[in-house]
Every structure is written in C-alpha cells, then in structure tokens.
Scaffold this active site. Structure first.
Site, PDB file in Angstrom:
ATOM      1  N   GLU A 182       7.410   1.509   7.941  1.00  0.00           N
ATOM      2  CA  GLU A 182       6.865  -0.088   7.935  1.00  0.00           C
ATOM      3  C   GLU A 182       7.944  -0.884   8.000  1.00  0.00           C
ATOM      4  O   GLU A 182       7.847  -2.020   8.739  1.00  0.00           O
ATOM      5  CB  GLU A 182       5.710  -0.308   6.862  1.00  0.00           C
ATOM      6  CG  GLU A 182       4.621   0.908   6.832  1.00  0.00           C
ATOM      7  CD  GLU A 182       3.452   0.463   7.736  1.00  0.00           C
ATOM      8  OE1 GLU A 182       3.833  -0.334   8.701  1.00  0.00           O
ATOM      9  OE2 GLU A 182       2.460   1.243   7.623  1.00  0.00           O
ATOM     10  N   LYS A 224       6.218 -10.503   6.956  1.00  0.00           N
ATOM     11  CA  LYS A 224       4.940 -10.341   6.791  1.00  0.00           C
ATOM     12  C   LYS A 224       4.196 -11.631   6.311  1.00  0.00           C
ATOM     13  O   LYS A 224       3.279 -12.003   6.879  1.00  0.00           O
ATOM     14  CB  LYS A 224       4.478  -9.159   5.848  1.00  0.00           C
ATOM     15  CG  LYS A 224       3.095  -8.920   5.524  1.00  0.00           C
ATOM     16  CD  LYS A 224       2.459  -7.468   5.214  1.00  0.00           C
ATOM     17  CE  LYS A 224       0.948  -7.628   5.374  1.00  0.00           C
ATOM     18  NZ  LYS A 224       0.317  -6.221   4.908  1.00  0.00           N
ATOM     19  N   GLU A 234      -6.592 -12.079  10.611  1.00  0.00           N
ATOM     20  CA  GLU A 234      -6.377 -11.144  11.724  1.00  0.00           C
ATOM     21  C   GLU A 234      -7.198 -11.577  12.921  1.00  0.00           C
ATOM     22  O   GLU A 234      -8.005 -10.590  13.652  1.00  0.00           O
ATOM     23  CB  GLU A 234      -6.619  -9.813  11.590  1.00  0.00           C
ATOM     24  CG  GLU A 234      -5.979  -8.748  12.385  1.00  0.00           C
ATOM     25  CD  GLU A 234      -5.906  -7.446  11.821  1.00  0.00           C
ATOM     26  OE1 GLU A 234      -5.452  -7.202  10.506  1.00  0.00           O
ATOM     27  OE2 GLU A 234      -5.803  -6.401  12.672  1.00  0.00           O
ATOM     28  N   HIS A 249      -3.253   6.278  13.243  1.00  0.00           N
ATOM     29  CA  HIS A 249      -4.468   6.824  12.852  1.00  0.00           C
ATOM     30  C   HIS A 249      -5.348   7.904  13.144  1.00  0.00           C
ATOM     31  O   HIS A 249      -5.968   8.751  12.573  1.00  0.00           O
ATOM     32  CB  HIS A 249      -5.389   5.491  12.727  1.00  0.00           C
ATOM     33  CG  HIS A 249      -5.115   4.500  11.785  1.00  0.00           C
ATOM     34  ND1 HIS A 249      -5.249   3.107  12.099  1.00  0.00           N
ATOM     35  CD2 HIS A 249      -4.555   4.388  10.589  1.00  0.00           C
ATOM     36  CE1 HIS A 249      -4.989   2.237  11.118  1.00  0.00           C
ATOM     37  NE2 HIS A 249      -4.520   2.958  10.278  1.00  0.00           N
TER      38      HIS A 249
HETATM   39  P1  NAD Z   1      -0.009   5.829  -3.194  1.00  0.00           P
HETATM   40  O1  NAD Z   1      -0.455   4.245  -3.727  1.00  0.00           O
HETATM   41  O2  NAD Z   1      -0.674   6.755  -2.895  1.00  0.00           O
HETATM   42  O3  NAD Z   1       1.561   6.146  -3.731  1.00  0.00           O
HETATM   43  C1  NAD Z   1       2.289   7.367  -3.154  1.00  0.00           C
HETATM   44  C2  NAD Z   1       2.545   8.078  -4.288  1.00  0.00           C
HETATM   45  O4  NAD Z   1       3.798   7.805  -4.945  1.00  0.00           O
HETATM   46  C3  NAD Z   1       1.508   8.447  -5.412  1.00  0.00           C
HETATM   47  O5  NAD Z   1       1.649   9.685  -5.754  1.00  0.00           O
HETATM   48  C4  NAD Z   1       1.895   7.543  -6.701  1.00  0.00           C
HETATM   49  O6  NAD Z   1       1.496   7.962  -7.647  1.00  0.00           O
HETATM   50  C5  NAD Z   1       3.421   7.595  -6.486  1.00  0.00           C
HETATM   51  N1  NAD Z   1       4.139   6.638  -7.004  1.00  0.00           N
HETATM   52  C6  NAD Z   1       4.004   5.334  -7.013  1.00  0.00           C
HETATM   53  N2  NAD Z   1       4.852   4.687  -7.425  1.00  0.00           N
HETATM   54  C7  NAD Z   1       6.017   5.561  -7.887  1.00  0.00           C
HETATM   55  C8  NAD Z   1       7.094   5.496  -8.471  1.00  0.00           C
HETATM   56  N3  NAD Z   1       8.032   4.191  -8.566  1.00  0.00           N
HETATM   57  N4  NAD Z   1       7.941   6.725  -8.698  1.00  0.00           N
HETATM   58  C9  NAD Z   1       7.241   7.797  -8.538  1.00  0.00           C
HETATM   59  N5  NAD Z   1       6.222   7.900  -7.882  1.00  0.00           N
HETATM   60  C10 NAD Z   1       5.459   6.857  -7.594  1.00  0.00           C
HETATM   61  O7  NAD Z   1       0.501   5.346  -1.541  1.00  0.00           O
HETATM   62  P2  NAD Z   1       1.219   4.220  -0.986  1.00  0.00           P
HETATM   63  O8  NAD Z   1       1.815   4.668   0.318  1.00  0.00           O
HETATM   64  O9  NAD Z   1       1.935   3.418  -2.003  1.00  0.00           O
HETATM   65  O10 NAD Z   1       0.072   3.367  -0.403  1.00  0.00           O
HETATM   66  C11 NAD Z   1      -0.929   3.744   0.503  1.00  0.00           C
HETATM   67  C12 NAD Z   1      -2.196   2.968   0.457  1.00  0.00           C
HETATM   68  O11 NAD Z   1      -1.875   1.661   0.670  1.00  0.00           O
HETATM   69  C13 NAD Z   1      -3.195   3.493   1.176  1.00  0.00           C
HETATM   70  O12 NAD Z   1      -4.479   3.633   0.663  1.00  0.00           O
HETATM   71  C14 NAD Z   1      -3.339   2.421   2.595  1.00  0.00           C
HETATM   72  O13 NAD Z   1      -4.756   2.008   2.812  1.00  0.00           O
HETATM   73  C15 NAD Z   1      -2.964   1.287   1.510  1.00  0.00           C
HETATM   74  N6  NAD Z   1      -2.380   0.085   2.285  1.00  0.00           N
HETATM   75  C16 NAD Z   1      -2.787  -1.369   2.182  1.00  0.00           C
HETATM   76  C17 NAD Z   1      -2.316  -2.068   2.857  1.00  0.00           C
HETATM   77  C18 NAD Z   1      -2.831  -3.639   2.847  1.00  0.00           C
HETATM   78  O14 NAD Z   1      -2.634  -4.344   3.677  1.00  0.00           O
HETATM   79  N7  NAD Z   1      -3.631  -3.729   1.595  1.00  0.00           N
HETATM   80  C19 NAD Z   1      -1.643  -1.934   3.882  1.00  0.00           C
HETATM   81  C20 NAD Z   1      -0.712  -0.739   3.804  1.00  0.00           C
HETATM   82  C21 NAD Z   1      -1.379   0.216   3.155  1.00  0.00           C
HETATM   83 MG    MG Z   2       0.515   0.491   7.864  1.00  0.00          MG
END
Ligand code: NAD
Ligand code: MG
Length: 359
Positions: A182, A224, A234, A249
């Site tokens: 990203e 962003k 959006e 996706h």
């Molecule tokens: P996630 O929240 O599942 O985290 C990924 C993994 O890392 C998890 O197992 C978590 O427990 C672990 N983790 C988190 N912090 C950690 C740390 N400091 N040390 C070790 N492990 C850690 O996934 P993500 O990639 O952070 O986020 C994905 C989610 O975000 C999806 O649900 C997606 O839809 C959402 N999202 C939302 C937006 C928005 O604009 N709101 C944008 C992009 C993604």
């Molecule tokens: Mg994305």
C-alpha cells in the site's frame, strides 16, 4: 516525532508519527475528555502492547475488550461484545474508545465508537504497517457481513492517530511486506518522487530501520490525508486509492480469504493494472518493469494465481463498488505518479492482460 494534520474542518485531527510514542502518555491523554476509557484490542496485540497503553492511563477508569485475532471475527456478533462492555460499565457519551491493533481492530473499534450512543470519541493506535499507512486514516470503519466484506459501516473520524514505529518490530515479515504494497501504491498514484525514494530505500524498510519506516509512513499518510481531505466520501479522487484493488479483490475472493494477504493481492493487482495501462498506451515497457521490480524486491507476489483464468477474473471483478451498469471500471496509471479516475476498459484489452500478464 512528526505531526500531520488531516484537514476536515471541525473533524480535523492529528496523526503522530515516530518511535516510542506509546511511552508518551500525554500524546494519548490530551485527546481524552472523560474518566471512562475503553481499549479494544486482540489476543495477539494485548500481550505485546496493552500494558504500555494502560500505564499511560493510571488516572482513568479503564475497561478492556480483547477480541480473538482474525478477519473472521470482524462481524456484528463480535462488535456486540464491545457494546456489551460499554453498557455493562455504564459508559457515557463522552467516554473514549481506543483501538489498539491492526486494521481489523481499527475498523471494528471505530465502528463501535460511531454507533455507541450515536458516537463517542475514539483514538486509533495502529500496530501494523498497513493500519498505519492506510486503515487508521480516513475514517472508514465497519465490519463484514456473510454476503460481503466491509458492507456494514460508517464514515467516522478519530480524535487522533498514534503511529508508533517501535511496535512494528514484532510484526511478521509477510505482514510488513503486505503493508509496503500500500505504501508503493501512494507513490504510483500521485507522488513519483516517493516512488523513486522507495526504490532507493526499500532495503531499509525491510530491515525495519525506524527512520526509514517513519519517513514512509509520513509520506503515505500525507498522501492519504490529502486525498481524503479533497474527497472524504469517495465521490471521485478517493477512488484512486483503489489502484490494483479490483484485480486484488478478485484474487482474495477467488482464492478464498486468507490464502493471499490483502497487500499481496494488491501487489499482483497493481502489476496487472500496470500491464493494462501499458496496453492503453500510457505506461512504457520500462515503467511496467520498474513497478514489477519494486514489488518483487518488497518480497511480494507479482503474478496472478494459475487457478484463476480470465473468465473467472471477469466474473469476480463484476461485483465492485466502482462499476456502473455492470461495466467494469478500473483505476489505471497515466504514468508512474499519476492515476486515472475509474475508467471503463475495452473487454478485449482486459482479456489480453488477464491472459497475457504473468501467464
Ligand atoms: P490485521 O488487523 O488482521 O493484522 C494482521 C495480523 O498482525 C493480525 O494477526 C494481528 O493480530 C497482528 N498484529 C497486529 N499488530 C501487531 C504487532 N505490532 N506485532 C505483531 N503482530 C501484530 O490486518 P491489517 O492488515 O492490519 O488490516 C486489515 C484489515 O484492515 C482488513 O479488515 C481491511 O478490510 C481493513 N482495512 C481498512 C481500511 C480502511 O480504510 N478502514 C483500509 C485498508 C484495510
Ligand atoms: Mg487496500
């Protein structure tokens, strides 16, 4: 520490970026208006960082909700656990909610805050790179429904975002790379100099050099924040943040959620979008190679899964929020550093990319 401002009139807020920010109690407490604080986190993050946050809140009445770890728990059922705790402990309208975790926790915590008594203040402490550069900024919150991802939600902006580079030390390599996908996107859609900076500094990011990480997070968040300030809901330019996401996706859904991380699917999808942009006559062969090379160096996949053929891709891409009247619309690149708004594409060109790129 760097402070960026997200400009949204009365709903403007700062993003703090730096290392060891969780040790600075004041960053957090200056944004809290009442004694009552709820921390929402998960089973993985709690043992790592919950105590540090609690140490900053000794003057407050703090409750904690620790959710199981995983996208499969981003549901209304698990959201209800947050409401149960808020109500059981009689939290009032000026209580604060702190989301401590990755994007799943940020999206759920934010949505819970948006709904509880029609909105209580909330604070994002994103702990994955993806959450720091993407999900914690911009105010999209929500949960999944069995019939669609992120289908139940609200736009709801936080009081502040605290992006502490120190927490990234415990993140696994695959998650780090998924976040970098990203980061690369911001360079591609609107900042060619940042793309070039990433080419020069990728190894430092992979080595988790905190200064390099802070720089990448800052430039990503600035991009962003500018896009969100121009188009919060959006209507147009915010859609450019979806570069590579329509292909991505399709890969996530088609391969079953969990086999590819979101950032991995976006890396492949962005390479496909680059290939299509070349077929449109906008990118050169050399541009496309530069893009693919950077994703590869970031230890990200760049080729679509063999199991998805062109027909299946098109079927999956047909269910996208950007489509109009059933026609697939995509974000493409005019050059490295300039994205299009959603554009319709000739089916023959799309098929040529789906059959030709990475096959
Ligand atoms: P996630 O929240 O599942 O985290 C990924 C993994 O890392 C998890 O197992 C978590 O427990 C672990 N983790 C988190 N912090 C950690 C740390 N400091 N040390 C070790 N492990 C850690 O996934 P993500 O990639 O952070 O986020 C994905 C989610 O975000 C999806 O649900 C997606 O839809 C959402 N999202 C939302 C937006 C928005 O604009 N709101 C944008 C992009 C993604
Ligand atoms: Mg994305």
């Amino acid at each position: 520490m760097k402070t960026l401002q997200v400009d949204l009139g009365q709903r403007s807020y700062p993003i703090y970026i730096g290392s060891r920010l969780l040790e600075q109690a004041d960053l957090l407490t200056r944004h809290i208006r009442s004694k009552q604080v709820l921390i929402v986190t998960n089973e993985t993050v709690a043992p790592l960082y919950l105590q540090q946050v609690l140490d900053n809140l000794s003057d407050f009445v703090v409750e904690t909700v620790i959710l199981p770890d995983g996208e499969q728990y981003k549901t209304l059922d698990y959201l209800n656990r947050i409401f149960d705790t808020l109500l059981t402990h009689k939290f009032s309208r000026n209580a604060s909610l702190i989301a401590l975790g990755g994007g799943v926790i940020g999206d759920m915590g934010g949505f819970a805050a948006a709904c509880y008594q029609r909105g209580i203040p909330f604070i994002q402490i994103p702990t994955t790179l993806l959450a720091q550069v993407d999900s914690s900024v911009g105010g999209k919150t929500g949960v999944n429904h069995p019939l669609g991802k992120n289908m139940i939600g609200a736009f709801y902006q936080p009081q502040c975002v605290i992006a502490d580079m120190s927490v990234l030390s415990t993140l696994d390599d695959r998650q780090l790379s998924a976040g970098i996908a990203e980061v690369i996107k911001y360079g591609l859609i609107r900042e060619p100099d940042f793309f070039a900076w990433l080419e020069d500094n990728l190894e430092s990011l992979l080595d988790r050099d905190v200064e390099a990480l802070a720089h990448a997070v800052e430039r990503s968040c600035r991009n962003k924040a500018e896009v969100v300030a121009a188009d919060e809901k959006e209507a147009d330019v915010r859609a450019t943040l979806n570069l590579g996401h329509t292909f991505g996706h399709a890969i996530e859904t088609g391969m079953g959620y969990g086999s590819y991380l979101h950032g991995e699917a976006v890396a492949i999808g962005t390479c496909q979008a680059a290939d299509l942009s070349r077929r449109k006559g906008w990118l050169t062969d050399a541009d496309v190679e530069r893009i693919i090379r950077l994703f590869k160096r970031a230890r990200l996949p760049v080729e679509p899964p063999a199991a998805l053929d062109a027909n299946r891709f098109i079927e999956l891409m047909a269910v996208d929020k950007k489509n109009v009247d059933g026609n697939i619309r995509l974000i493409l690149l005019k050059s490295i550093g300039e994205a299009t708004l959603p554009v319709g594409v000739e089916k023959a060109l799309l098929v040529a990319t789906l059959n030709g790129y990475g096959r």
